[in-house]
Design a protein around this motif. Sequence first.
Motif, PDB file in Angstrom:
ATOM      1  N   PHE A   1       0.671  -1.172   0.084  1.00  0.00           N
ATOM      2  CA  PHE A   1       0.052  -0.049  -0.092  1.00  0.00           C
ATOM      3  C   PHE A   1       1.037   1.077  -0.070  1.00  0.00           C
ATOM      4  O   PHE A   1       0.493   2.159  -0.783  1.00  0.00           O
ATOM      5  CB  PHE A   1      -0.891  -0.053   1.223  1.00  0.00           C
ATOM      6  CG  PHE A   1      -1.930  -1.024   1.373  1.00  0.00           C
ATOM      7  CD1 PHE A   1      -2.288  -1.853   0.043  1.00  0.00           C
ATOM      8  CD2 PHE A   1      -2.550  -1.386   2.545  1.00  0.00           C
ATOM      9  CE1 PHE A   1      -3.058  -2.822   0.353  1.00  0.00           C
ATOM     10  CE2 PHE A   1      -3.112  -2.434   2.484  1.00  0.00           C
ATOM     11  CZ  PHE A   1      -3.798  -3.254   1.289  1.00  0.00           C
TER      12      PHE A   1
ATOM     13  N   ASP B   1      -3.611   5.099   2.208  1.00  0.00           N
ATOM     14  CA  ASP B   1      -2.877   4.391   1.135  1.00  0.00           C
ATOM     15  C   ASP B   1      -3.715   2.888   0.639  1.00  0.00           C
ATOM     16  O   ASP B   1      -3.535   2.763  -0.298  1.00  0.00           O
ATOM     17  CB  ASP B   1      -1.500   3.906   1.850  1.00  0.00           C
ATOM     18  CG  ASP B   1      -0.971   5.071   2.085  1.00  0.00           C
ATOM     19  OD1 ASP B   1      -1.231   6.253   1.580  1.00  0.00           O
ATOM     20  OD2 ASP B   1       0.279   5.184   2.942  1.00  0.00           O
ATOM     21  N   LYS B   2      -4.297   2.219   1.627  1.00  0.00           N
ATOM     22  CA  LYS B   2      -4.857   1.083   1.277  1.00  0.00           C
ATOM     23  C   LYS B   2      -6.127   1.427   0.461  1.00  0.00           C
ATOM     24  O   LYS B   2      -6.344   0.740  -0.738  1.00  0.00           O
ATOM     25  CB  LYS B   2      -5.449   0.502   2.561  1.00  0.00           C
ATOM     26  CG  LYS B   2      -6.361  -0.951   2.315  1.00  0.00           C
ATOM     27  CD  LYS B   2      -6.687  -1.415   3.573  1.00  0.00           C
ATOM     28  CE  LYS B   2      -7.673  -2.787   3.135  1.00  0.00           C
ATOM     29  NZ  LYS B   2      -8.083  -3.373   4.198  1.00  0.00           N
TER      30      LYS B   2
ATOM     31  N   THR C   1      -4.836   2.226  -2.959  1.00  0.00           N
ATOM     32  CA  THR C   1      -4.237   0.907  -3.701  1.00  0.00           C
ATOM     33  C   THR C   1      -5.496  -0.124  -4.109  1.00  0.00           C
ATOM     34  O   THR C   1      -5.502  -0.610  -5.427  1.00  0.00           O
ATOM     35  CB  THR C   1      -3.458  -0.070  -2.814  1.00  0.00           C
ATOM     36  OG1 THR C   1      -2.551   0.995  -2.331  1.00  0.00           O
ATOM     37  CG2 THR C   1      -2.754  -0.911  -3.299  1.00  0.00           C
TER      38      THR C   1
ATOM     39  N   TRP D   1       1.905   2.664 -11.579  1.00  0.00           N
ATOM     40  CA  TRP D   1       1.618   2.579 -10.257  1.00  0.00           C
ATOM     41  C   TRP D   1       1.938   1.410  -9.489  1.00  0.00           C
ATOM     42  O   TRP D   1       2.311   1.007  -8.744  1.00  0.00           O
ATOM     43  CB  TRP D   1       0.458   3.192 -10.126  1.00  0.00           C
ATOM     44  CG  TRP D   1       0.188   4.712 -10.517  1.00  0.00           C
ATOM     45  CD1 TRP D   1       1.177   5.433 -10.726  1.00  0.00           C
ATOM     46  CD2 TRP D   1      -1.070   5.196 -10.868  1.00  0.00           C
ATOM     47  NE1 TRP D   1       0.603   6.662 -11.058  1.00  0.00           N
ATOM     48  CE2 TRP D   1      -0.813   6.477 -11.206  1.00  0.00           C
ATOM     49  CE3 TRP D   1      -2.470   4.888 -10.879  1.00  0.00           C
ATOM     50  CZ2 TRP D   1      -1.672   7.522 -11.566  1.00  0.00           C
ATOM     51  CZ3 TRP D   1      -3.417   5.739 -11.299  1.00  0.00           C
ATOM     52  CH2 TRP D   1      -2.923   7.177 -11.363  1.00  0.00           C
ATOM     53  N   LEU D   2       1.428   0.224 -10.399  1.00  0.00           N
ATOM     54  CA  LEU D   2       1.493  -1.187  -9.710  1.00  0.00           C
ATOM     55  C   LEU D   2       2.658  -2.005 -10.361  1.00  0.00           C
ATOM     56  O   LEU D   2       2.767  -3.359 -10.224  1.00  0.00           O
ATOM     57  CB  LEU D   2       0.278  -1.864 -10.418  1.00  0.00           C
ATOM     58  CG  LEU D   2      -1.273  -1.430  -9.663  1.00  0.00           C
ATOM     59  CD1 LEU D   2      -2.309  -2.111 -10.534  1.00  0.00           C
ATOM     60  CD2 LEU D   2      -1.378  -1.474  -8.107  1.00  0.00           C
TER      61      LEU D   2
ATOM     62  N   VAL E   1       2.543   1.726  -3.503  1.00  0.00           N
ATOM     63  CA  VAL E   1       1.583   2.310  -4.754  1.00  0.00           C
ATOM     64  C   VAL E   1       1.197   3.746  -4.388  1.00  0.00           C
ATOM     65  O   VAL E   1       1.328   4.627  -5.185  1.00  0.00           O
ATOM     66  CB  VAL E   1       0.641   1.437  -4.607  1.00  0.00           C
ATOM     67  CG1 VAL E   1      -0.474   2.048  -5.660  1.00  0.00           C
ATOM     68  CG2 VAL E   1       0.781  -0.147  -4.954  1.00  0.00           C
TER      69      VAL E   1
ATOM     70  N   ILE F   1       4.149  -5.066  -8.270  1.00  0.00           N
ATOM     71  CA  ILE F   1       3.007  -5.744  -7.385  1.00  0.00           C
ATOM     72  C   ILE F   1       2.818  -6.938  -8.233  1.00  0.00           C
ATOM     73  O   ILE F   1       2.361  -7.040  -9.198  1.00  0.00           O
ATOM     74  CB  ILE F   1       1.859  -4.734  -7.177  1.00  0.00           C
ATOM     75  CG1 ILE F   1       2.285  -3.586  -6.649  1.00  0.00           C
ATOM     76  CG2 ILE F   1       0.921  -5.589  -6.142  1.00  0.00           C
ATOM     77  CD1 ILE F   1       2.894  -3.445  -5.226  1.00  0.00           C
TER      78      ILE F   1
ATOM     79  N   SER G   1      -5.833  -0.942  -8.082  1.00  0.00           N
ATOM     80  CA  SER G   1      -5.937  -2.268  -8.452  1.00  0.00           C
ATOM     81  C   SER G   1      -7.199  -2.397  -9.294  1.00  0.00           C
ATOM     82  O   SER G   1      -7.041  -3.032 -10.194  1.00  0.00           O
ATOM     83  CB  SER G   1      -5.814  -3.125  -7.461  1.00  0.00           C
ATOM     84  OG  SER G   1      -4.781  -2.845  -6.736  1.00  0.00           O
TER      85      SER G   1
END
Length: 515
Positions: free
Chosen positions: A173, A268-269, A272, A237-238, A176, A241, A276
Amino acid sequence: MASIDRTAYPRFARAVSARELAEVFTPSAVEVEWARGKTQDDQHLLALLVWLKAYQRLGYFPKLKDVPAVVSEHIREVIGLPEGVALEDAAERSAKRHRSFVRQRMGVTYDAARVREVADEAIRKAVQAKDNPADLINVALEELVRAECELPGYTTLDEMTKKIRTEVNRGFFTLVAARVDAGARARLARLLVVDPIARRSAYDGLKDVAQAASLNKFKGRLAFLRELDALGPTEAWLEGIPPGKIAHFAGEARVTDVADLRKVLDEDKRLTLIVSLLHTVRTGVRDDVVTMFCKRIATIHKKGRDQLEALREAHRAESERLLGVFGDVLDGVREAVTPAEPDAADPPTDGASTDPAASAGSGSGDVAERAGRLVLKALEDAGGLDVLAVAHEAVSAYHGNNYLPLLDQHYRSHRSRADRPPRRQVHRAGPRVLRGRPEARHVTLSRSRCLPGPAHRCETAFTTCPAGPSRRRPHPWVPWVAPAWCRAATRRRCSFPRHDRHRMWPGRQVEAARR
């Protein structure tokens, strides 16, 4: 806490079958003799044998109260104990001694620190690609069995999994969120704004699925893909991951509505999860666009094949007629080349030539002349050479299975505006737009009429300008053009008389154009 039913953690079945009792929970004579030498009473004997068979089956020591009654009764009957002997928890010291006896017989050394180390390493390695707690527990169980370790309690594994999973996910988190700039954060935040009229947010629109592969739906899906791409580079961004993590975060965001997503305190979560979901939706929309494009192209080809078949059916009668004409031509040629049998009763005339070469030469000339007359007669009876040539071109144009030339008319509606000839849309106040712009080649009027040719040259765009010698004469090329259009296109003052303008614009423009 993850449900134990979703994991591979070994436990007693709800209903133990007779076959399982006989094969798994029946102690051998050697095991019974070993247990009698380790205990002093029947109750401890029963408890020791139950733990021995349970450890052999499960890999850990369950609580005696969790052992099914059918198992304890079966072991009691096998070793011949009276019915009054019940399976009860022994004292702590006795239970600890019984577990050590079983470990010695199984050749297992209990090391809690090593068990935690093996489980921790397995979970940390698996959590990089997996996110489901049940999957992580199964990975830890597999590694513990491979290392021949005594399995810890289920709650111990569950707490370890929860702690490690939270720690690793928090690192994702933070990674990202650090890559998303302020502008992208503002665009993503606007997705959570609920329209007070529609009572839906753009975040809810991300969850819409593709519909039928019609042209309008296909264009709408393309526009939707452009909107998603404008939100930001989710692949950047990912980066780094694992795909499994992205899929899990997207699945969690998909089942969460806007109200619940706002309750996530960790910014942040929340960011993310949105990123996603956006990345997964972009990937799915690209797949939808490709699928819909393939379906549209397949539909266009099907229309081309159907049109080709319809054209063949329409020209079938004409083809048969042309074959009949060809048959008549063949009959005429056959009749011409077939020699006529001479009459034996008639003697040759005195002036007839008896030279074979001369006879052959004159005979071939007569045959060719006669064949030509018969062929021309057959063609004339069928309508003439010109008519047959036109019919032949119409029929032969659709021979074979080549339907590709017919696809253009079906694909024309799929062409983008950039692929079409340059046109400039101008409305009622449009003449001011064209003034001083000689590059305008096509002008689309408010009634969808197109003026061909360069608009800045009066002699090419209009055959006769009303500003010429005869100012009161209506325009002969486009008689319904208003004076403002002519003035804007030619940079010259050219106007119709008032009665001509009212007469020609726009009521009789089509009739005047036809005249």
